[in-house]
Design an enzyme around this catalytic site. Structure first.
Site, PDB file in Angstrom:
ATOM      1  N   CYS A 177       1.769   4.146  16.119  1.00 29.87           N
ATOM      2  CA  CYS A 177       2.414   3.386  16.808  1.00 29.87           C
ATOM      3  C   CYS A 177       3.471   2.906  15.888  1.00 29.87           C
ATOM      4  CB  CYS A 177       1.402   2.066  16.983  1.00 29.87           C
ATOM      5  SG  CYS A 177       0.415   2.150  18.505  1.00 29.87           S
ATOM      6  N   GLY A 194       0.912  -1.149   0.025  1.00 31.14           N
ATOM      7  CA  GLY A 194      -0.048  -0.010  -0.116  1.00 31.14           C
ATOM      8  C   GLY A 194       0.821   1.081  -0.026  1.00 31.14           C
TER       9      GLY A 194
END
Ligand code: UDX
Length: 441
Positions: free
Chosen positions: A261, A254
């Protein structure tokens, strides 16, 4: 049990609320008065499916309360959770100032048998430092444990209620027993609660996130190679994933990982290793690949238009770093919007949850904030997709084409089938797959 949970950010609020739902008496504490007042009325500062209902129900039933006062909640607490933020500092290391402040605040109020549990993601060794500081401040050895979180935004409640495992770092039996008791209702389905040293527990959290980030950067690198050699990353991914040693999870290519995080944790682990005179080669590369991948859509757009996007109108679907959240921290959409603004393009955006956060950042530099998916493609020169929200997955391509000025799609999430787009007459760029060029003859 009576719990005080300090920090009503994403992790603290989910942890406190879920523990109250399991029948504990929980007080959530935050320094932000406005936030606490809002929470008392069920106003949740973040979007997380199911959270607001759970907060309201447990608050109404008297198991969940909110306050700004440590002195009010800590003296009664059997367990004090520290769940404050540990943002990235300029050096890449985690900024622990909020943790130290909490330790100083709670020390005078802490019951002798209370267990202090650090939930915040903290560098290895922090638990030991919390223990030392509490000993200095109280004059006794306090019970201090580590219990990292593995919650994913968008499915945090399920992740909390049905964990793969619970990791606890303890230094005595008392902490072990309390944590075992507290988590017992979550472990009915034979999932393990693992006890280890605080250092191992702290490192487990970072290592798990860094491993997942590594999988993502790895598949993105292979996706870029696929584009060059004429392979299809989707076939490659499936071919790899069937090997049970590899598996399918976290192998979707992607626009790189974003959110609060992975980027922060990979850099914190890198920084920790560097301070210990180690060469964290893999982690540096993971971050480098990710930063590069985040602008991969921009590079495709730039190549297609040969750098000339001034005055062109872009429809943009998806702004959040991933679906089911309004979080735009480290979101790939930010790179795209920045580029389009700098180049003088016109921008129409849509996101089911994150538009207000984008508005606060970009204001009227974005030409239109669209409530409706199709409104965002009205008369556009192309559509760019950053986030794989379900509602983007099955558009009526005929209708889409009719609305757009040019049938060009840049898809950072591989939402569509190449053949379908080919038949529908689109020019379509995706990740790790051949480009589809509309036949203009
Ligand atoms: C993550 C961890 O999963 C969680 O255990 C930890 O406690 C916090 O960090 P979160 O950041 O909420 O959770 O999202 P996650 O679903 O893990 O996705 C992280 C990023 O990786 C997103 O940007 C997502 O788009 C990307 N990703 C994920 C991929 O690019 N490909 C994948 O295959 C999976």
């Amino acid at each position: 049990m009576k719990l005080a949970v300090i920090g009503t950010g994403y992790v603290g609020l989910v942890t406190g609320t879920c523990f109250s739902d399991l029948g504990n008496d929980v007080t959530c504490i935050d320094v932000n008065q406005a936030k606490v007042e809002g929470l008392k009325q069920g106003i949740i500062p973040i979007y997380e499916p199911g959270l607001s209902e759970l907060v309201l129900r447990n608050h109404e039933e008297g198991r969940l309360s909110f306050t700004t006062s440590v002195a009010e909640a800590v003296p009664d607490a059997d367990v004090v959770y520290i769940a404050v933020g540990t943002p990235q500092s300029d050096s890449g290391a985690a900024d622990l100032s909020a943790v130290w402040k909490v330790v100083e605040d709670i020390a005078p109020h802490l019951r002798e048998d209370a267990v202090v549990v650090v939930k915040s993601t903290v560098p290895v060794g922090t638990n030991g430092k919390v223990f030392d500081l509490l000993q200095k401040l109280t004059g006794r050895e306090c019970h201090v444990a580590s219990n990292p979180e593995f919650l994913k935004e968008g499915s945090a409640i399920d992740d909390f209620m049905y964990p793969d495992r619970v990791v606890c770092g303890v230094r005595n039996k008392k902490s072990e027993e309390i944590l075992r008791q507290l988590h017992a209702p979550l472990l009915r389905t034979a999932k393990p609660i693992l006890f280890m040293s605080p250092e191992s527990s702290e490192l487990t959290k970072y290592a798990a996130n860094a491993m997942l980030a590594t999988k993502i950067s790895f598949i993105n690198e292979i996706a870029n190679l696929s584009e060059k050699v004429g392979a299809d990353i989707n076939d490659v991914r499936i071919g790899m994933g069937h090997d049970q040693r590899i598996g399918f999870q976290f192998l979707f290519p992607g626009l790189g990982y974003g959110g609060s995080c992975f980027p922060k944790d990979v850099r914190a682990l890198t920084s920790l290793s560097e301070t210990l005179d180690l060469e964290p080669r893999i982690m540096r590369a993971v971050d480098e690949v990710n930063v590069h991948q985040r602008s991969s859509l921009v590079r495709k757009i730039d190549a297609h238009y040969k750098g000339d996007v001034a005055g062109k109108t872009f429809g943009v679907w998806g702004l959040a770093f991933k679906p089911k959240t309004d979080d735009i921290r480290e979101a790939p959409a930010l790179d795209l919007l920045q580029y389009l603004i700098e180049k003088g393009a016109k921008i129409m955006v849509h996101d089911p949850e994150a538009m207000e956060n984008i508005r606060a950042m970009f204001g009227d530099k974005i030409n239109k904030y669209c409530e409706n998916v199709l409104e965002a493609v009205e008369g556009v020169d192309c559509l760019a997709i950053n986030t794989e929200w379900n509602e983007y997955r099955t558009p009526d391509f005929k209708q889409l084409k009719a609305k757009m000025k040019e049938a060009v799609i840049f898809d950072g999430r591989n939402l569509f089938d190449l053949e379908i787009l080919e038949q529908a007459g689109f020019t379509y760029y995706s990740v790790g797959r051949r480009p589809v060029k509309a036949d203009r003859s």
